[in-house]
Enzyme design. Structure first.
Site, PDB file in Angstrom:
ATOM      1  N   GLY A   1       0.838  -1.194   0.000  1.00  0.00           N
ATOM      2  CA  GLY A   1       0.000   0.000   0.000  1.00  0.00           C
ATOM      3  C   GLY A   1       0.868   1.236   0.000  1.00  0.00           C
ATOM      4  O   GLY A   1       2.010   1.204   0.475  1.00  0.00           O
TER       5      GLY A   1
ATOM      6  N   GLN B   1       2.869   9.973   1.233  1.00  0.00           N
ATOM      7  CA  GLN B   1       4.154   9.277   1.256  1.00  0.00           C
ATOM      8  C   GLN B   1       5.018   9.583   0.041  1.00  0.00           C
ATOM      9  O   GLN B   1       6.199   9.228   0.014  1.00  0.00           O
ATOM     10  CB  GLN B   1       3.946   7.758   1.340  1.00  0.00           C
TER      11      GLN B   1
ATOM     12  N   CYS C   1       6.181   0.183   7.524  1.00  0.00           N
ATOM     13  CA  CYS C   1       5.763   1.355   6.742  1.00  0.00           C
ATOM     14  C   CYS C   1       6.920   1.784   5.855  1.00  0.00           C
ATOM     15  O   CYS C   1       8.046   1.891   6.332  1.00  0.00           O
ATOM     16  CB  CYS C   1       5.372   2.482   7.690  1.00  0.00           C
ATOM     17  N   LEU C   2       6.620   2.023   4.575  1.00  0.00           N
ATOM     18  CA  LEU C   2       7.678   2.445   3.655  1.00  0.00           C
ATOM     19  C   LEU C   2       8.294   3.769   4.083  1.00  0.00           C
ATOM     20  O   LEU C   2       9.413   4.083   3.701  1.00  0.00           O
ATOM     21  CB  LEU C   2       7.125   2.560   2.229  1.00  0.00           C
TER      22      LEU C   2
ATOM     23  N   HIS D   1      -4.292   1.285   7.486  1.00  0.00           N
ATOM     24  CA  HIS D   1      -2.945   1.861   7.579  1.00  0.00           C
ATOM     25  C   HIS D   1      -2.825   3.047   6.607  1.00  0.00           C
ATOM     26  O   HIS D   1      -2.349   4.117   6.970  1.00  0.00           O
ATOM     27  CB  HIS D   1      -1.917   0.770   7.244  1.00  0.00           C
ATOM     28  N   GLU D   2      -3.289   2.831   5.363  1.00  0.00           N
ATOM     29  CA  GLU D   2      -3.158   3.892   4.353  1.00  0.00           C
ATOM     30  C   GLU D   2      -4.084   5.069   4.662  1.00  0.00           C
ATOM     31  O   GLU D   2      -3.727   6.224   4.452  1.00  0.00           O
ATOM     32  CB  GLU D   2      -3.419   3.345   2.950  1.00  0.00           C
TER      33      GLU D   2
ATOM     34  N   HIS E   1      -2.565   7.450   7.005  1.00  0.00           N
ATOM     35  CA  HIS E   1      -1.609   8.387   6.392  1.00  0.00           C
ATOM     36  C   HIS E   1      -2.312   9.669   5.929  1.00  0.00           C
ATOM     37  O   HIS E   1      -1.715  10.745   5.949  1.00  0.00           O
ATOM     38  CB  HIS E   1      -0.930   7.739   5.184  1.00  0.00           C
TER      39      HIS E   1
HETATM   40 ZN    ZN Z   1       2.819   3.512   5.885  1.00  0.00          ZN
END
Ligand code: ZN
Length: 200
Positions: free
Chosen positions: A77, A82, A122-123, A164-165, A168
């Site tokens: 995701g 991000q 998380c990226l 999660h997304e 953000h």
């Molecule tokens: Zn993340």
């Protein structure tokens, strides 16, 4: 990215061991994608993102680009903040071979009572994985890249990724959603990784 390339930095919600079997080309693609992804500390990740109001070629290009970055970064995701864009939209794909789904201006319509603790990465916080408790079942509504209404009902990993997304888009990160002890340990790991990176 120095030392961090060997860490399980995938936005995976399980573990990152497959990292070590990556061929050099995939690894290089992933590192290039990781360079484009905004890291914790950037204010855009703490900002409530703006609703999308124009459904044009530019938006579709943005979504395509995000999908490619997510794929190259081997994430499941990716939310617009991000990549430094304060837009309420995210892309995700839980199964490696299924199409990438984009949800724009998502709203949480319903969550089941059952919750579950699961490990998330998380990226934007590479090298960190913490336990986050979330509802197991959710339903969201939103629109797709053409402005058509979409509704997603999801369970398990898919529900976790969606939540999660969506976090953000409200400036919320996994460190805000884990226990105090895990947050402290994660901050320590991040400091160590940073130190390792400056020495490398
Ligand atoms: Zn993340």
């Amino acid at each position: 990215m120095g030392v961090m390339a060997d860490e399980p930095e995938i936005d995976e919600y399980e573990d990152g061991d497959e990292d070590h079997t990556l061929d050099p080309e995939a690894r290089a693609r992933r590192e290039a994608a990781m360079e484009r992804i905004v890291r914790m500390g950037d204010p855009v990740l703490r900002t409530v993102a703006r609703p999308v109001d124009g459904f044009d070629g530019e938006l579709r290009q943005e979504i395509r680009w995000m999908g490619e970055l997510m794929h190259d970064a081997m994430g499941v995701g990716l939310a617009a903040p991000q990549v430094g864009i304060s837009h309420r939209l995210f892309v995700y794909r839980v199964e490696p071979d299924s199409p990438i789904i984009a949800v724009i201006n998502p709203e949480l319509e319903w969550t089941g009572d059952e919750t579950e603790l699961g490990e998330e990465g998380c990226l934007s916080i590479p090298g960190i994985q913490v336990d986050v408790e979330r509802p197991v079942h959710v339903r969201i509504g939103g629109v797709d890249e053409f402005g058509e209404v979409v509704r997603v009902e999801a369970s398990g990993l898919e529900a976790r990724v969606i939540q999660h997304e969506m976090d953000h888009l409200d400036g919320v990160l996994i460190l805000d959603r884990t226990s105090k002890d895990q947050r402290k340990a994660a901050m320590r790991t991040l400091r160590d990784l940073e130190r390792g990176q400056t020495l490398a």
